[in-house]
Write an enzyme that holds these catalytic residues in place. Structure first.
Site, short mmCIF file in Angstrom:
data_model
loop_
_atom_site.label_atom_id
_atom_site.label_comp_id
_atom_site.label_asym_id
_atom_site.label_seq_id
_atom_site.Cartn_x
_atom_site.Cartn_y
_atom_site.Cartn_z
N HIS A 119 8.60 1.43 1.67
CA HIS A 119 7.62 0.37 1.95
C HIS A 119 8.20 -1.03 1.81
CE1 HIS A 119 4.20 3.45 1.00
NE2 HIS A 119 4.76 3.64 2.17
N GLY A 217 5.20 10.77 -9.74
CA GLY A 217 4.32 9.62 -9.93
C GLY A 217 3.60 9.16 -8.69
#
Ligand SMILES: [Zn+2]
Length: 266
Positions: A119, A217
């Site tokens: 990202h 996570g």
């Protein structure tokens, strides 16, 4: 009974090198807030959408006024024991490429070398008109100089370099591209935006060339990350998930470890 830590080590040894996909959960111990709860829902309001950022000047002013207080947390964040443990496992050959959904650069700060910032990277800026890249610190310093009245507010940092300020943002002056006067945007993929195709292709190839996927996570609520779990499943590669709470890929995981990340990794 076999411990979670042993279960993870067994997975890595049996399938090395394993591709790793990390999400916000690995960086919370570095003081970077996570924006989803254990059920994968937004904790507060969702982050800004790409289209709003580009077309709504008042929202953009609000974004930058808040970022003056929120982004320094990202900029000064330091890697934690989990980032360091992964860097060591990479050096040892247990894991291969680390694909991260995080924009904090903490894997690299911890010494990992083969990292794909899926990202983007929050400390880089890109001009939406001429494409020029620049350090975000410059932009923030110019914004601070233009808006001293916004510098001294009390604020708490929120996820994504945001902060909890509500005020009249109309007077805020945004620093534009020094080259062409265009709109500057952090070089990150916003919600409603797409990950560059070449980056996705590189990440898919890394997974193909490895022995399996370990997700750490992330609730995999965003498709850009979930697609790798799907790819592993479709290619009959083993998939392990280490995260607190449920994820979108629990039903296709070979191994699911619902535990504290650092306790298992370190
Ligand atoms: Zn420009």
């Amino acid at each position: 009974m076999i411990s979670n830590k042993q279960q993870l080590l067994d997975f890595l040894h049996q399938n090395q090198p394993v591709t790793v996909l990390t999400g916000a959960g690995i960086s919370t111990a570095s003081g970077i807030p996570d924006y989803r709860d254990h059920n994968g829902n937004w904790k507060s309001s969702p982050p800004i959408q790409h289209r709003d950022f580009m077309t709504n000047e008042l929202l953009r002013k609000r974004y930058w006024a808040r970022a003056l207080h929120g982004w320094p947390v990202l900029f000064h964040a330091q890697p934690n024991a989990s980032h360091r443990a992964l860097a060591k496992m990479q050096q040892a050959g247990l894991i291969g490429t680390i694909i991260t959904q995080n924009v904090d650069g903490l894997h690299q700060k911890a010494g990992a070398t083969d990292v794909i910032n899926l990202h983007g990277y929050a400390n880089d800026m890109v001009c939406m008109s001429c494409g020029a890249q620049s350090p975000r610190l410059d932009m923030h310093e110019r914004c601070l100089a233009l808006n001293p009245e916004f510098a001294d507010m009390d604020a708490t940092a929120l996820p994504d370099g945001d902060a909890d300020i509500e005020t009249d943002f109309s007077k805020f002056q945004i620093a534009d591209c020094l080259n062409c006067g265009g709109i500057l945007k952090p070089d990150v993929v916003y919600f409603g935006d797409t990950v560059p195709k070449t980056r996705v292709a590189a990440a898919k190839q890394a997974l193909t060339d490895s022995g399996g996927l370990l997700v750490i996570g992330s609730s995999l609520m965003v498709f850009s990350g979930y697609r790798f779990a799907r790819q592993a499943n479709e290619c009959h590669q083993p998939l392990a998930i280490l995260t607190r709470g449920k994820t979108r890929a629990d039903d296709i995981a070979t191994v699911k470890i619902d535990d504290d990340i650092e306790r298992v990794l370190v």
